[in-house]
Each structure stands twice: as C-alpha cells, then as structure tokens.
Enzyme design. Structure first.
Site, PDB file in Angstrom:
ATOM      1  N   GLU A   1      -2.485  -6.927   7.313  1.00 10.56           N
ATOM      2  CA  GLU A   1      -1.303  -6.952   7.962  1.00 10.56           C
ATOM      3  C   GLU A   1      -1.007  -7.958   9.165  1.00 10.56           C
ATOM      4  O   GLU A   1      -2.105  -8.310   9.650  1.00 10.56           O
ATOM      5  CB  GLU A   1      -0.733  -5.445   8.560  1.00 10.56           C
ATOM      6  CG  GLU A   1       0.450  -5.155   9.186  1.00 10.56           C
ATOM      7  CD  GLU A   1       1.579  -5.949   8.427  1.00 10.56           C
ATOM      8  OE1 GLU A   1       2.067  -6.894   8.316  1.00 10.56           O
ATOM      9  OE2 GLU A   1       2.308  -4.797   8.074  1.00 10.56           O
TER      10      GLU A   1
ATOM     11  N   HIS B   1       0.961  -1.349   0.193  1.00 11.16           N
ATOM     12  CA  HIS B   1      -0.119  -0.029  -0.093  1.00 11.16           C
ATOM     13  C   HIS B   1       0.923   1.228   0.108  1.00 11.16           C
ATOM     14  O   HIS B   1       2.146   1.313   0.345  1.00 11.16           O
ATOM     15  CB  HIS B   1      -0.944   0.043   1.072  1.00 11.16           C
ATOM     16  CG  HIS B   1      -0.158   0.114   2.569  1.00 11.16           C
ATOM     17  ND1 HIS B   1       0.249   1.230   2.970  1.00 11.16           N
ATOM     18  CD2 HIS B   1       0.043  -0.997   3.703  1.00 11.16           C
ATOM     19  CE1 HIS B   1       0.792   1.006   4.215  1.00 11.16           C
ATOM     20  NE2 HIS B   1       0.777  -0.257   4.475  1.00 11.16           N
TER      21      HIS B   1
END
Length: 213
Positions: free
Chosen positions: A84, A11
């Site tokens: 994550e 990201h």
C-alpha cells in the site's frame, strides 16, 4: 500471445478498514469477515490456472493470497513492490483525526495533490504510481502469454485502474475498491487494459456459516 492476463484482488477486510483508520505500511491482520472474504475469493478462483501469485508482503494481503494459493495449488510469492502507499505520520490515525490534527495537509490529501508527501516517510501519488507501474511491468513481463494474480491494497487497485483507463491521478474516483473484489486486466509492453472490474459476486453467493465450524 504478447500479453499477460492479470487477476488483481484487494485484500480482505481488517478492523481498521471498518474504523476508517489509515493502515499504509502498518501490518494489520484480517478480521473474521476478512478471513471469510479471502476464503470466498479462493473458492471463486479455484478453477483458474495461474502461472504465479504475487502478493504484497503485508499480512492482510499475504493471508488473502494464501487462501487463493491453497484453492488453486499455486505458490504465493511476496513482493514488497505491491505494498500500500506509505502514509507516514498519518498511519494509525482515522481520517477524522488527520483532519483535526493537520487540516492543511489533510486538505492536500483530500484534493489528491499528486506531489503531496505525508511527513514521516510517506509517498506522494506520483511516487506510488511509479512504484506500482514498475512492479506490474516487472512481474507481468516475466509471464508473457500466461496469467498471474496480484493481491494487494486499495491504493494499489486504484493505481491499476487509472493506468488501465489512462486517468489522471487527480481524476475523481468513480470506481469501487471493494475488499476481496476480483479485477481483471490485460498487460502488454504498451501498458494495461481494463477487462473487468469490481466483481464481488462471490461474496453474495454464500453465507459466512459455510466457513465457520
């Protein structure tokens, strides 16, 4: 062809990346630089054909993926399996704060103890690797012979690199995990192979003014 090509993208930048603050499963948005990086990643991949774009369901990854989807005409599919690592009680703190408040546990983390689980619902590195490996196998197997994009996080990219290069969880990291970097892998039922890593040329080939009106 009994393989799936994978383009894996971390990201774009968040303000917590800048502050070295631990995000984990907290849903932190992209900052202005991150939005620009997402647009640049989309432009860099605009000519690629994807059978699917899968993204972590956390907005910093999802917004990055949507920029790529808009550029390629491919619908983004959120997948929580690409999140994550969960850092439990560490989330929201800086690295320095963790070392000050919980030095013993911070040391286990720094040493990459593969069995260390942060308090408050965290994941060990073993748990993270198992989750990512299962998710990638599931997603890639559905597109044998094609190409997919996976948009996720630094910890996810780290696991993908280790899986592809057969490196242990405790091996020192010698590879970059840049925001909006483009990484390429090949998946077969036997595992991942590294094709290319850490391409950030698209972030150096334009200025942010091109995307600021």
């Amino acid at each position: 062809m009994h393989a799936t090509r994978i383009v894996a993208i971390r990201h774009g930048e968040t303000s917590w990346n800048v502050d070295a603050r631990i995000q984990g499963h907290l849903d932190i948005p992209l900052n202005d630089a991150g939005l620009w990086q997402a647009e640049r990643a989309g432009a860099a991949l605009a000519d690629e054909k994807f059978d699917a774009i899968y993204s972590s369901d956390l907005q910093r990854a999802l917004v990055t993926a949507q920029a790529i989807g808009a550029a390629t005409g491919c619908v983004v599919q959120p997948d929580a399996g690409l999140r994550e690592r969960s850092f439990g009680s560490f989330e929201g703190r800086t690295f320095v704060e963790v070392e000050t408040e919980q030095p013993d546990k911070a040391l286990l983390w720094r040493r990459r103890d593969p069995d260390f689980v942060p308090d408050g619902g965290g994941e060990s590195l073993h748990m993270l690797r198992s989750r990512i490996q299962h998710s990638v196998n599931r997603l890639a197997a559905a597109h044998m012979g094609g190409q997919i994009a996976l948009v996720a996080h630094g910890g996810v990219m780290d696991i993908l690199y280790r899986l592809a290069t057969r490196q242990d969880l405790q091996a020192p990291r010698t590879w970059e995990l840049g925001n909006a970097a483009i990484n390429r892998l090949l998946w077969t039922p036997e595992g991942l192979t590294l094709v290319g890593w850490g391409d950030v040329s698209h972030l150096h080939s334009a200025t942010r003014d091109e995307f600021v009106s």
